[in-house]
Design a protein around this motif. Structure first.
Motif, PDB file in Angstrom:
ATOM      1  N   SER A 274      -4.115   1.536   2.312  1.00 60.92           N
ATOM      2  CA  SER A 274      -4.095   0.414   3.253  1.00 60.92           C
ATOM      3  C   SER A 274      -5.443  -0.273   3.422  1.00 60.92           C
ATOM      4  N   SER A 275      -6.517   0.296   2.876  1.00 61.09           N
ATOM      5  CA  SER A 275      -7.820  -0.372   2.917  1.00 61.09           C
ATOM      6  C   SER A 275      -8.087  -1.157   1.630  1.00 61.09           C
ATOM      7  N   LEU A 276      -7.065  -1.264   0.773  1.00 55.99           N
ATOM      8  CA  LEU A 276      -7.152  -1.949  -0.526  1.00 55.99           C
ATOM      9  C   LEU A 276      -8.110  -1.232  -1.477  1.00 55.99           C
ATOM     10  N   THR A 277      -8.107   0.096  -1.387  1.00 54.76           N
ATOM     11  CA  THR A 277      -8.847   0.921  -2.332  1.00 54.76           C
ATOM     12  C   THR A 277      -7.848   1.575  -3.268  1.00 54.76           C
ATOM     13  N   MET A 278      -8.001   1.343  -4.575  1.00 56.32           N
ATOM     14  CA  MET A 278      -7.068   1.935  -5.533  1.00 56.32           C
ATOM     15  C   MET A 278      -7.224   3.447  -5.565  1.00 56.32           C
TER      16      MET A 278
ATOM     17  N   ALA B  91       0.838  -1.205   0.000  1.00 57.73           N
ATOM     18  CA  ALA B  91       0.000   0.000   0.000  1.00 57.73           C
ATOM     19  C   ALA B  91       0.869   1.250   0.000  1.00 57.73           C
ATOM     20  N   ILE B  92       0.464   2.239  -0.780  1.00 62.56           N
ATOM     21  CA  ILE B  92       1.222   3.484  -0.901  1.00 62.56           C
ATOM     22  C   ILE B  92       1.101   4.336   0.356  1.00 62.56           C
ATOM     23  N   ARG B  93      -0.094   4.376   0.928  1.00 62.99           N
ATOM     24  CA  ARG B  93      -0.317   5.182   2.130  1.00 62.99           C
ATOM     25  C   ARG B  93      -1.508   4.655   2.920  1.00 62.99           C
ATOM     26  N   ARG B  94      -1.693   5.209   4.101  1.00 65.31           N
ATOM     27  CA  ARG B  94      -2.817   4.803   4.935  1.00 65.31           C
ATOM     28  C   ARG B  94      -4.115   5.341   4.336  1.00 65.31           C
ATOM     29  N   ALA B  95      -5.187   4.624   4.572  1.00 65.41           N
ATOM     30  CA  ALA B  95      -6.490   5.038   4.058  1.00 65.41           C
ATOM     31  C   ALA B  95      -6.983   6.276   4.810  1.00 65.41           C
ATOM     32  N   PRO B  96      -7.611   7.224   4.100  1.00 68.46           N
ATOM     33  CA  PRO B  96      -8.154   8.412   4.776  1.00 68.46           C
ATOM     34  C   PRO B  96      -9.454   8.069   5.493  1.00 68.46           C
ATOM     35  N   GLY B  97      -9.696   8.705   6.619  1.00 65.30           N
ATOM     36  CA  GLY B  97     -10.910   8.459   7.370  1.00 65.30           C
ATOM     37  C   GLY B  97     -11.073   9.481   8.479  1.00 65.30           C
ATOM     38  N   VAL B  98     -12.302   9.636   8.947  1.00 68.27           N
ATOM     39  CA  VAL B  98     -12.602  10.642   9.963  1.00 68.27           C
ATOM     40  C   VAL B  98     -11.802  10.399  11.237  1.00 68.27           C
ATOM     41  N   LEU B  99     -11.763   9.140  11.682  1.00 71.06           N
ATOM     42  CA  LEU B  99     -11.077   8.813  12.931  1.00 71.06           C
ATOM     43  C   LEU B  99      -9.751   8.092  12.710  1.00 71.06           C
ATOM     44  N   GLN B 100      -9.316   7.983  11.462  1.00 69.93           N
ATOM     45  CA  GLN B 100      -8.077   7.253  11.176  1.00 69.93           C
ATOM     46  C   GLN B 100      -6.866   7.778  11.955  1.00 69.93           C
ATOM     47  N   PRO B 101      -6.639   9.109  11.996  1.00 64.60           N
ATOM     48  CA  PRO B 101      -5.470   9.597  12.739  1.00 64.60           C
ATOM     49  C   PRO B 101      -5.489   9.205  14.214  1.00 64.60           C
ATOM     50  N   LEU B 102      -6.696   9.157  14.791  1.00 68.08           N
ATOM     51  CA  LEU B 102      -6.814   8.769  16.200  1.00 68.08           C
ATOM     52  C   LEU B 102      -6.626   7.269  16.380  1.00 68.08           C
ATOM     53  N   LEU B 103      -7.249   6.470  15.520  1.00 68.45           N
ATOM     54  CA  LEU B 103      -7.198   5.014  15.655  1.00 68.45           C
ATOM     55  C   LEU B 103      -5.793   4.467  15.425  1.00 68.45           C
ATOM     56  N   THR B 104      -5.053   5.104  14.518  1.00 65.03           N
ATOM     57  CA  THR B 104      -3.713   4.604  14.227  1.00 65.03           C
ATOM     58  C   THR B 104      -2.740   4.817  15.399  1.00 65.03           C
ATOM     59  N   ARG B 105      -3.113   5.691  16.333  1.00 65.20           N
ATOM     60  CA  ARG B 105      -2.269   5.885  17.505  1.00 65.20           C
ATOM     61  C   ARG B 105      -2.381   4.725  18.491  1.00 65.20           C
TER      62      ARG B 105
ATOM     63  N   TRP C  72      -3.035  -3.760  10.384  1.00 69.05           N
ATOM     64  CA  TRP C  72      -3.209  -5.217  10.428  1.00 69.05           C
ATOM     65  C   TRP C  72      -3.536  -5.671   9.005  1.00 69.05           C
ATOM     66  N   PRO C  73      -2.740  -6.517   8.408  1.00 70.07           N
ATOM     67  CA  PRO C  73      -2.921  -6.856   6.990  1.00 70.07           C
ATOM     68  C   PRO C  73      -4.262  -7.491   6.653  1.00 70.07           C
ATOM     69  N   TYR C  74      -4.908  -8.107   7.635  1.00 70.77           N
ATOM     70  CA  TYR C  74      -6.187  -8.769   7.372  1.00 70.77           C
ATOM     71  C   TYR C  74      -7.395  -7.859   7.620  1.00 70.77           C
ATOM     72  N   ALA C  75      -7.144  -6.635   8.092  1.00 66.37           N
ATOM     73  CA  ALA C  75      -8.243  -5.720   8.393  1.00 66.37           C
ATOM     74  C   ALA C  75      -9.125  -5.423   7.179  1.00 66.37           C
ATOM     75  N   PRO C  76      -8.558  -5.155   5.981  1.00 72.83           N
ATOM     76  CA  PRO C  76      -9.432  -4.905   4.823  1.00 72.83           C
ATOM     77  C   PRO C  76     -10.342  -6.082   4.489  1.00 72.83           C
ATOM     78  N   LEU C  77      -9.819  -7.293   4.614  1.00 71.67           N
ATOM     79  CA  LEU C  77     -10.654  -8.471   4.350  1.00 71.67           C
ATOM     80  C   LEU C  77     -11.817  -8.550   5.334  1.00 71.67           C
ATOM     81  N   VAL C  78     -11.511  -8.341   6.611  1.00 80.48           N
ATOM     82  CA  VAL C  78     -12.569  -8.376   7.625  1.00 80.48           C
ATOM     83  C   VAL C  78     -13.559  -7.243   7.385  1.00 80.48           C
ATOM     84  N   SER C  79     -13.048  -6.087   6.980  1.00 77.54           N
ATOM     85  CA  SER C  79     -13.910  -4.947   6.670  1.00 77.54           C
ATOM     86  C   SER C  79     -14.886  -5.284   5.549  1.00 77.54           C
TER      87      SER C  79
ATOM     88  N   LEU D 258     -15.535   1.956   8.858  1.00 83.51           N
ATOM     89  CA  LEU D 258     -15.452   0.584   8.356  1.00 83.51           C
ATOM     90  C   LEU D 258     -14.757   0.532   6.994  1.00 83.51           C
ATOM     91  N   PHE D 259     -15.075   1.446   6.094  1.00 80.24           N
ATOM     92  CA  PHE D 259     -14.476   1.434   4.768  1.00 80.24           C
ATOM     93  C   PHE D 259     -12.984   1.735   4.811  1.00 80.24           C
TER      94      PHE D 259
END
Length: 281
Positions: free
Chosen positions: A191-195, A46-60, A65-72, A247-248
């Motif tokens: 990182s969410s497997l979104t091109m 993955a080139i970079r982390r996926a953007p999201g409202v709470l992503q900066p907080l959650l990544t702290r 986790w490589p399997y997170a996109p599949l579970v998502s 989730l996305f």
């Protein structure tokens, strides 16, 4: 598409959506078992982390986790099927124009299945063309879902148009115009497997703007109708959109339960209160 949708026709549409959602979930389960081995390598590229409202907080609190996109993807498809069944049970005999569009919004979660093409590309030796097509399908599902929720909000705010099919068709056409012209980089994903797409910031801002107008419309409905139920519906929609975003974009363990719980709670509040509003009409 039917212009004037009777209860029987609407319920038939709900059942068709349930069948497709069940098929998508089955395919997602099969794909998951087939591509588990590929998840770490694909996530690492993955080139970079996926953007999201709470992503900066959650990544702290939690690393990627490589399997997170599949579970998502699995959770998104489980949600689509479960929520559509809930909607059919709640509204089978209750007429509500908003629920037609909300059900389409819920159904759009099934499109998350196509993110798994990044895990299948090496196994099936897929060309870049298929990756681009899959990305357009994914973006179509996401934008169409937002436009459908916007449609529900304007009906809640007092729009008195009975041609539901025409409104849905307009949403489809607008979404197609967006995704067909969207430049997509088939060699880069987050990182969410979104091109990644060109002008990503512009499209994200546009989607956020539509979501904001949608929420404002629900609150306008609550204010003009002086209804506690409509205020709860508006709050439920906030939670639904927030949970969807988490989730996305999920690429950590922490994001998965948080996203699906917020999403499920918001959906329950919105559907339950909509049912109360229209139960005796």
């Amino acid at each position: 598409m039917l212009n004037y949708m009777t209860l029987l026709q609407r319920n038939r549409l709900f059942k068709i959506e349930i069948c497709f959602a069940a098929l998508a979930l089955f395919m997602m389960l099969v794909i998951t078992l087939a591509v588990l081995y590929a998840a770490p390598q694909t996530a690492a590229a993955a080139i970079r982390r996926a953007p999201g409202v709470l992503q900066p907080l959650l990544t702290r609190f939690s690393g990627p986790w490589p399997y997170a996109p599949l579970v998502s993807m699995l959770l998104a498809n489980i949600y689509a099927l479960a929520a559509l069944i809930l909607i059919l049970n709640f509204f089978e005999k209750t007429n509500s124009p908003e629920i037609i569009f909300f059900a389409m919004f819920v159904f759009s979660f099934s499109f998350e299945l196509v993110r798994s093409i990044l895990l299948l590309k090496d196994t099936l030796l897929l060309s870049q063309v298929y990756l681009i097509i899959a990305s357009r399908v994914l973006y179509f599902g996401r934008y169409f879902g937002v436009f459908c929720l916007f449609g529900a909000s304007v009906y809640a705010a007092g729009l008195d148009i009975q041609k539901h099919g025409n409104v849905l068709m307009i949403a489809v056409i607008i979404t197609l115009l967006i995704v067909i012209g969207m430049p997509i980089d088939s060699l880069a994903w987050n990182s969410s497997l979104t091109m990644l797409s060109g002008y990503e910031s512009m499209f994200l801002l546009a989607q956020a703007g539509i979501a904001l107008i949608t929420l404002l419309s629900f609150f306008v409905s609550a204010y003009t109708q002086r209804s506690k139920e409509h205020f709860i519906i508006a709050c439920g929609m906030i939670l639904t959109l927030l949970g969807r975003n988490i989730l996305f974009a999920a690429d950590t363990i922490a994001a998965l339960p948080l996203g699906i719980v917020i999403l499920g709670l918001g959906t329950w509040l919105a559907c339950n209160q909509l049912h109360h509003v229209y139960l005796w009409l």
